[in-house]
Design an enzyme around this catalytic site. Structure first.
Site, PDB file in Angstrom:
ATOM      1  N   SER A 132      52.779  49.670   7.202  1.00  0.00           N
ATOM      2  CA  SER A 132      52.838  50.540   8.372  1.00  0.00           C
ATOM      3  C   SER A 132      53.716  49.856   9.417  1.00  0.00           C
ATOM      4  O   SER A 132      54.878  49.557   9.130  1.00  0.00           O
ATOM      5  CB  SER A 132      51.424  50.826   8.893  1.00  0.00           C
ATOM      6  OG  SER A 132      51.466  51.729   9.984  1.00  0.00           O
TER       7      SER A 132
ATOM      8  N   HIS B   9      53.906  54.252   6.303  1.00  0.00           N
ATOM      9  CA  HIS B   9      53.552  55.174   7.374  1.00  0.00           C
ATOM     10  C   HIS B   9      54.743  55.306   8.311  1.00  0.00           C
ATOM     11  O   HIS B   9      55.219  54.314   8.872  1.00  0.00           O
ATOM     12  CB  HIS B   9      52.340  54.658   8.150  1.00  0.00           C
ATOM     13  CG  HIS B   9      51.112  54.551   7.315  1.00  0.00           C
ATOM     14  ND1 HIS B   9      50.054  53.734   7.653  1.00  0.00           N
ATOM     15  CD2 HIS B   9      50.754  55.158   6.150  1.00  0.00           C
ATOM     16  CE1 HIS B   9      49.096  53.847   6.742  1.00  0.00           C
ATOM     17  NE2 HIS B   9      49.509  54.690   5.821  1.00  0.00           N
TER      18      HIS B   9
ATOM     19  N   ASP C  47      44.182  51.129   6.273  1.00  0.00           N
ATOM     20  CA  ASP C  47      44.554  51.970   5.137  1.00  0.00           C
ATOM     21  C   ASP C  47      44.948  51.072   3.967  1.00  0.00           C
ATOM     22  O   ASP C  47      45.674  50.098   4.134  1.00  0.00           O
ATOM     23  CB  ASP C  47      45.717  52.894   5.506  1.00  0.00           C
ATOM     24  CG  ASP C  47      46.075  53.849   4.375  1.00  0.00           C
ATOM     25  OD1 ASP C  47      45.162  54.250   3.635  1.00  0.00           O
ATOM     26  OD2 ASP C  47      47.269  54.180   4.230  1.00  0.00           O
TER      27      ASP C  47
END
Length: 345
Positions: free
Chosen positions: A165, A192, A285
């Site tokens: 991310s 992400h 995540d």
């Protein structure tokens, strides 16, 4: 109080940004630079919580100033521009590769009907980015300090699943640059990122090194030396150990694509013949999916805290006891090369 340095060559724009920042109440402008050299010097001397950096400036542009700051005085940096289209993925990737956290358009002036919305979004971005714990830019010659925590049989992985991310694009770019053209397995990637950037992101990664990079298509056959990037708003996985499987299942903890979906999918299909790689990023995540991969005997590589821009996702894996190797960024590619060719790091 969040302490901000503004680097902008236009006096008028500096005044506008100063008033927007001061109007928030929780921020204060502690320094203003009219060029990149001054931006580096002010950041080094004032140690602000955040730098707002223009791209086009005299003496030193915002990209180079960002690189210098991340070496000399690591600080969260928000790149902004009116001259360049920051929604162009090449501009954004250049900014992120230099070490900025995000690239945004400059707020429009008070005469614009969008001014209040722009100012609100600008302040929201600054508040969020000021909380990020950044690290000094990593040196590519740095040696590993990671220690394996679980012993495995010498099984050569048949797939690599990777997720990141915040800070991920630059980290992924470096890993791919260090992998050889004959890398014998496919890499599946969840990053992400804002909607609309994936095609450009994949094209940018395609220039990182000899491996091919592309946005994944449902049913596409897996090929070695190829990076398959999760598309916008779809989960990425595999089917029958041979093909891409995309899914519009509900988001997992707010994410679609989700790292956890990817890791769980390769765990189901490849089991112990899979490697999961978790890189810099906010949140956790991927942790649930890595747990599934661990149960099936897969191996897990985690980026260490010192080279992570944000140690959220990798930190969650370490805290859960899922990391087989916790490595500085420059050691991840050599470890993957060794694993897929010999079964051992």
């Amino acid at each position: 109080m969040i302490r901000v340095v503004i680097a902008e060559d236009s006096v008028t724009v500096r005044e506008l940004l100063r008033e927007i920042v001061r109007g928030d109440g929780g921020m204060t402008v502690v320094g203003e630079a009219s060029n990149g050299v001054e931006a580096v010097e002010l950041t080094r001397s004032l140690r602000p919580d955040l730098v707002v950096m223009d791209i086009a400036m005299p003496r030193m542009d915002g990209f180079e100033a960002t690189r210098r700051i991340m070496v000399e005085a690591p600080t969260p940096i928000v790149i902004m521009s009116a001259r360049y289209n920051v929604r162009d993925v090449w501009v954004s990737m250049h900014a992120l590769h230099a070490g900025a956290l995000v690239a945004i358009p400059k707020p429009r002036g008070p005469l614009s009907p969008q001014f209040e919305d722009d100012a609100r979004e600008f302040i929201g971005t600054l508040r969020l980015m000021s909380q990020v714990k950044v690290v000094r830019r990593w040196a590519r010659h740095r040696r590993s300090t990671g220690v394996p925590v679980v012993a495995h049989a010498s099984v050569r992985p048949r797939i690599v699943a990777m997720a990141a991310s915040t800070g991920g694009p630059a980290a992924i770019h470096q890993i791919l640059a260090d992998l050889p053209a004959d890398f014998p397995v496919a890499i599946l990637l969840v990053q992400h990122m804002s909607h609309g950037f994936m095609d450009g992101f994949a094209s940018w990664l395609d220039t990182a090194g000899p491996l091919r990079a592309q946005v994944a298509r449902d049913g596409q056959p897996l090929e070695p030396a190829t990076v398959y990037v999760a598309p916008d708003d779809l989960h990425l996985g595999v089917a029958q150990r041979s093909r891409i499987a995309l899914a519009d299942a509900p988001p997992i903890k707010g994410f679609r694509p989700s790292a956890s979906h990817l890791f769980a999918s390769v765990a189901d299909d490849f089991g112990h013949a899979a490697v999961g790689v978790i890189l810099t990023g906010m949140g956790d995540d991927g942790c649930m999916g890595l747990a599934a991969l661990r149960r099936e005997g897969g191996r897990i590589v985690v980026q260490d805290e010192k080279t992570s821009v944000v140690f959220g996702m990798p930190g969650a894996a370490v805290q859960a006891g899922l990391a087989d190797w916790t490595l500085p960024l420059p050691e991840i590619a050599p470890t993957l090369r060794a694993l897929v060719t010999t079964g051992e790091p």
